[in-house]
Design an enzyme around this catalytic site. Structure first.
Site, short mmCIF file in Angstrom:
data_model
loop_
_atom_site.label_atom_id
_atom_site.label_comp_id
_atom_site.label_asym_id
_atom_site.label_seq_id
_atom_site.Cartn_x
_atom_site.Cartn_y
_atom_site.Cartn_z
N ASP A 21 0.83 -1.21 0.00
CA ASP A 21 0.00 0.00 0.00
C ASP A 21 0.87 1.26 0.00
OD1 ASP A 21 -2.44 1.26 -0.07
OD2 ASP A 21 -2.60 1.41 2.11
N HIS A 38 2.06 3.63 -9.34
CA HIS A 38 1.92 2.16 -9.44
C HIS A 38 3.11 1.57 -10.21
CE1 HIS A 38 -1.94 2.23 -7.60
NE2 HIS A 38 -2.60 2.77 -8.61
N LEU A 133 10.89 -20.33 -5.61
CA LEU A 133 9.92 -19.50 -4.89
C LEU A 133 8.60 -19.52 -5.64
CD1 LEU A 133 9.34 -17.13 -2.74
CD2 LEU A 133 9.87 -15.60 -4.63
C1 IPE Z 1 -5.22 -2.65 -0.03
O1 IPE Z 1 -4.99 -1.31 -0.21
C2 IPE Z 1 -5.27 -3.34 -1.37
C3 IPE Z 1 -3.99 -3.44 -2.06
C4 IPE Z 1 -2.83 -3.07 -1.62
C5 IPE Z 1 -4.07 -4.06 -3.36
P1 IPE Z 1 -6.20 -0.25 -0.31
O2 IPE Z 1 -5.58 1.07 -0.49
O3 IPE Z 1 -7.17 -0.68 -1.34
O4 IPE Z 1 -6.88 -0.41 1.10
P2 IPE Z 1 -7.67 0.66 1.98
O5 IPE Z 1 -8.70 1.30 1.10
O6 IPE Z 1 -6.68 1.66 2.46
O7 IPE Z 1 -8.24 -0.14 3.10
C1 IPE Z 2 -1.81 0.22 -3.37
O1 IPE Z 2 -1.53 1.57 -3.39
C2 IPE Z 2 -2.03 -0.33 -4.76
C3 IPE Z 2 -3.43 -0.63 -5.08
C4 IPE Z 2 -4.41 -0.66 -4.24
C5 IPE Z 2 -3.73 -0.93 -6.48
P1 IPE Z 2 -2.68 2.67 -3.29
O2 IPE Z 2 -3.03 3.10 -4.67
O3 IPE Z 2 -3.81 2.19 -2.46
O4 IPE Z 2 -1.89 3.81 -2.54
P2 IPE Z 2 -2.51 4.85 -1.48
O5 IPE Z 2 -3.04 4.06 -0.34
O6 IPE Z 2 -3.57 5.63 -2.19
O7 IPE Z 2 -1.34 5.70 -1.11
MG MG Z 3 -4.15 2.35 -0.45
#
Ligand code: IPE
Ligand code: IPE
Ligand code: MG
Length: 243
Positions: A21, A38, A133
């Site tokens: 995240d 990303h 792995l």
């Molecule tokens: C969790 O992150 C999902 C992934 C890393 C793929 P999110 O950004 O979607 O989760 P929330 O919304 O903070 O709970």
């Molecule tokens: C996690 O990073 C990746 C996905 C959920 C696809 P985020 O896009 O949720 O990053 P933040 O939480 O907004 O910083």
């Molecule tokens: Mg996120």
């Protein structure tokens, strides 16, 4: 130094997972668009996978896209879709080299046939080799959907008389869940939030959980190794009295 430390880590048989995240916040902080965030995240995946293989982990399961992430803006989803295809294209030869077996799990059909085809192809070319792995990527995955689907499959077996109700066990669930692991030993979440966000709900029963404030694009091999070391120094009691 990280190299030396790494070679002494032997986590064979250990299943680890990461909620990657923080890409969005990293992009905002660096005044770039979210897709570039990303993209940076994919670079980090490459390094961490290499590190996981060196540490002899049995499997690494990465949360790449959740069932709830489908509600993000179309533009972001399209960017992620393109990134999945280009990452598979560029990374598969390296994964074959490193003897990494790739496996995607979740419902990713809404990304379209081109993504589904690329995934099937990547899984089949990495499948036959003896793996160092197992790299599992959760895409369009939700822990609740996984449990609900497993419950439906199990109920159908019961209804058809193939499975007596009293034989339903933990193993029955593991067999029917889509996530390709049984016990999950270690979960790391980057990005500073202390939640599970619908990841491997059934598998988390006795998982060691670590949270770090580091945003995923800033996560390094060194920090990953520190997480693995902390895990290997943890006494896991599984409810037993050890004193
Ligand atoms: C969790 O992150 C999902 C992934 C890393 C793929 P999110 O950004 O979607 O989760 P929330 O919304 O903070 O709970
Ligand atoms: C996690 O990073 C990746 C996905 C959920 C696809 P985020 O896009 O949720 O990053 P933040 O939480 O907004 O910083
Ligand atoms: Mg996120």
């Amino acid at each position: 130094m990280a190299e030396n430390k790494q070679s002494s880590l032997n986590l064979s048989g250990i299943n680890a997972a990461i909620i990657m995240d923080g890409n969005g916040r990293w992009a905002k902080r660096n005044a770039i668009n979210v897709t570039s965030g990303h993209e940076k995240g994919v670079d980090v995946v490459r390094k961490i996978v290499e590190s996981a293989a060196k540490a002899h982990l049995e499997s690494l399961s990465l949360y790449a896209f959740s069932t709830e992430n489908w509600s993000r803006p179309k533009k972001e989803i399209l960017g992620i879709k393109k990134l999945i295809i280009s990452a598979i294209d560029s990374q598969v030869p390296e994964l074959i080299n490193q003897k990494v077996r790739l496996n995607f799990f979740g419902d990713y059909s809404s990304f379209g046939n081109d993504v589904v085809d690329a995934i099937e192809q990547a899984e089949s070319v990495t499948a036959s080799q003896e793996s160092r792995l197992k790299l599992n990527i959760a895409l369009g995955y939700g822990g609740r959907a996984d449990i609900i689907e497993a419950a439906k499959l199990i109920s159908t077996d019961v209804k058809l008389g193939k499975l007596p109700v009293e034989d339903i066990s933990n193993e029955t669930f593991f067999k029917h869940l889509k996530a390709p692991i049984n016990e999950l030993d270690l979960l790391i979440r980057t990005g500073g939030d202390h939640r599970i966000s619908n990841f491997l709900l059934y598998h988390l029963a006795y998982t060691e959980i670590q949270f770090t404030d580091t945003l995923w694009p800033d996560f390094t091999e060194e920090e990953f190794i520190k997480c693995l070391e902390a895990f290997s120094n943890t006494e896991r009691r599984f409810g037993k009295r050890t004193l």
